[in-house]
Design an enzyme around this catalytic site. Structure first.
Site, PDB file in Angstrom:
ATOM      1  N   GLY A  46       1.004  -1.224   0.008  1.00  0.00           N
ATOM      2  CA  GLY A  46       0.022  -0.040   0.156  1.00  0.00           C
ATOM      3  C   GLY A  46       0.933   1.217   0.059  1.00  0.00           C
ATOM      4  O   GLY A  46       2.138   1.229   0.464  1.00  0.00           O
ATOM      5  N   GLN A  51       3.286  10.026   1.131  1.00  0.00           N
ATOM      6  CA  GLN A  51       4.393   9.200   1.226  1.00  0.00           C
ATOM      7  C   GLN A  51       5.350   9.755   0.084  1.00  0.00           C
ATOM      8  O   GLN A  51       6.458   9.308   0.180  1.00  0.00           O
ATOM      9  CB  GLN A  51       4.277   7.876   1.297  1.00  0.00           C
ATOM     10  CG  GLN A  51       3.537   7.305   2.499  1.00  0.00           C
ATOM     11  CD  GLN A  51       3.444   5.902   2.541  1.00  0.00           C
ATOM     12  OE1 GLN A  51       2.597   5.269   2.048  1.00  0.00           O
ATOM     13  NE2 GLN A  51       4.455   4.970   3.195  1.00  0.00           N
ATOM     14  N   CYS A  94       5.854  -0.271   6.789  1.00  0.00           N
ATOM     15  CA  CYS A  94       5.766   0.864   6.059  1.00  0.00           C
ATOM     16  C   CYS A  94       6.857   1.265   5.341  1.00  0.00           C
ATOM     17  O   CYS A  94       8.067   1.050   5.532  1.00  0.00           O
ATOM     18  CB  CYS A  94       5.358   1.909   7.289  1.00  0.00           C
ATOM     19  SG  CYS A  94       5.091   3.536   6.098  1.00  0.00           S
ATOM     20  N   LEU A  95       6.741   1.457   4.012  1.00  0.00           N
ATOM     21  CA  LEU A  95       7.781   2.072   3.055  1.00  0.00           C
ATOM     22  C   LEU A  95       8.502   3.267   3.711  1.00  0.00           C
ATOM     23  O   LEU A  95       9.656   3.409   3.233  1.00  0.00           O
ATOM     24  CB  LEU A  95       7.402   2.293   1.807  1.00  0.00           C
ATOM     25  CG  LEU A  95       6.977   0.614   0.794  1.00  0.00           C
ATOM     26  CD1 LEU A  95       6.378   1.302  -0.642  1.00  0.00           C
ATOM     27  CD2 LEU A  95       7.838  -0.242   0.997  1.00  0.00           C
ATOM     28  N   HIS A 136      -4.215   1.864   7.978  1.00  0.00           N
ATOM     29  CA  HIS A 136      -2.719   2.243   8.062  1.00  0.00           C
ATOM     30  C   HIS A 136      -2.515   3.240   7.010  1.00  0.00           C
ATOM     31  O   HIS A 136      -2.214   4.192   7.242  1.00  0.00           O
ATOM     32  CB  HIS A 136      -1.948   1.073   7.721  1.00  0.00           C
ATOM     33  CG  HIS A 136      -0.429   1.409   7.463  1.00  0.00           C
ATOM     34  ND1 HIS A 136       0.670   0.923   8.344  1.00  0.00           N
ATOM     35  CD2 HIS A 136       0.184   2.201   6.541  1.00  0.00           C
ATOM     36  CE1 HIS A 136       1.823   1.183   7.894  1.00  0.00           C
ATOM     37  NE2 HIS A 136       1.592   2.087   6.887  1.00  0.00           N
ATOM     38  N   GLU A 137      -3.204   3.161   5.610  1.00  0.00           N
ATOM     39  CA  GLU A 137      -2.875   4.077   4.590  1.00  0.00           C
ATOM     40  C   GLU A 137      -3.814   5.380   4.816  1.00  0.00           C
ATOM     41  O   GLU A 137      -3.333   6.462   4.667  1.00  0.00           O
ATOM     42  CB  GLU A 137      -3.532   3.324   3.378  1.00  0.00           C
ATOM     43  CG  GLU A 137      -2.568   2.209   3.049  1.00  0.00           C
ATOM     44  CD  GLU A 137      -1.240   2.432   2.964  1.00  0.00           C
ATOM     45  OE1 GLU A 137      -0.961   3.703   2.599  1.00  0.00           O
ATOM     46  OE2 GLU A 137      -0.379   1.418   2.930  1.00  0.00           O
ATOM     47  N   HIS A 140      -1.952   7.796   7.039  1.00  0.00           N
ATOM     48  CA  HIS A 140      -1.044   8.452   6.354  1.00  0.00           C
ATOM     49  C   HIS A 140      -1.677   9.739   5.860  1.00  0.00           C
ATOM     50  O   HIS A 140      -1.054  10.753   5.965  1.00  0.00           O
ATOM     51  CB  HIS A 140      -0.607   7.841   5.247  1.00  0.00           C
ATOM     52  CG  HIS A 140       0.647   6.817   5.544  1.00  0.00           C
ATOM     53  ND1 HIS A 140       1.765   7.354   5.988  1.00  0.00           N
ATOM     54  CD2 HIS A 140       0.700   5.526   5.238  1.00  0.00           C
ATOM     55  CE1 HIS A 140       2.568   6.171   5.937  1.00  0.00           C
ATOM     56  NE2 HIS A 140       2.246   4.963   5.646  1.00  0.00           N
TER      57      HIS A 140
HETATM   58 ZN    ZN Z   1       2.712   3.196   5.511  1.00  0.00          ZN
END
Ligand code: ZN
Length: 170
Positions: A46, A51, A94-95, A136-137, A140
């Site tokens: 995701g 991000q 998470c990236l 989670h997304e 962000h």
């Molecule tokens: Zn993330």
């Protein structure tokens, strides 16, 4: 499609609250496609526009490994309309916090409404991993990162380790 650069903690741009999009037009569809390409290149499941430094309420997710019938999702203006009382703690990654993970408590099931890549309103019932990914997304988009759910000391350690990973990759 263009591969974008994923911001990593503690970049302050990850803390911006994203603005809703007026509609899903060609510009937003291009953003969705670029997010997809970036997510695949970095081996993520995701990715939110925040991000990559674009504070718009747009996310992409691909959980086909876990849900073979679920197509990759391109999402704008997601809104959680219902949350289960039941919660579950699982490891998240998470990236934007490369090569780290930590346990996070999330609602086990949620309902989400959003605009798809054709600007059509969709509503989805999500459970387990899918529900976790949405939460989670969407976090962000509100300037939150999963490390906010751990203790300040643990958060500092995760940030330092992630920074070290970023330095080694340069
Ligand atoms: Zn993330």
């Amino acid at each position: 499609m263009t591969r974008l650069t994923v911001l990593t903690v503690p970049d302050p741009r990850l803390r911006l609250k994203a603005e809703p999009v007026a509609q899903v037009d060609d510009e937003i569809r291009t953003l969705m496609n670029n997010l997809m390409e970036t997510m695949y290149a970095d081996d993520g499941a995701g990715l939110a526009a925040v991000q990559v430094g674009i504070p718009k309420r747009v996310i992409v997710m691909d959980l086909t490994d876990h849900y073979p019938t679920l197509k990759p999702l391109k999402i704008a203006n997601p809104e959680i309309t219902w949350r289960s009382k039941e919660t579950k703690v699982e490891l998240e990654a998470c990236l934007s916090v490369p090569d780290q993970c930590a346990p996070v408590e999330r609602h086990l099931a949620i309902k989400v409404k959003y605009l798809d890549e054709n600007n059509i309103l969709q509503e989805i019932d999500a459970e387990d991993l899918l529900a976790r990914c949405f939460q989670h997304e969407i976090d962000h988009l509100d300037g939150k990162v999963y490390i906010d759910y751990v203790s300040p000391l643990k958060r500092q350690i995760l940030i330092q380790r992630a920074q070290k990973v970023v330095r080694m990759k340069k």
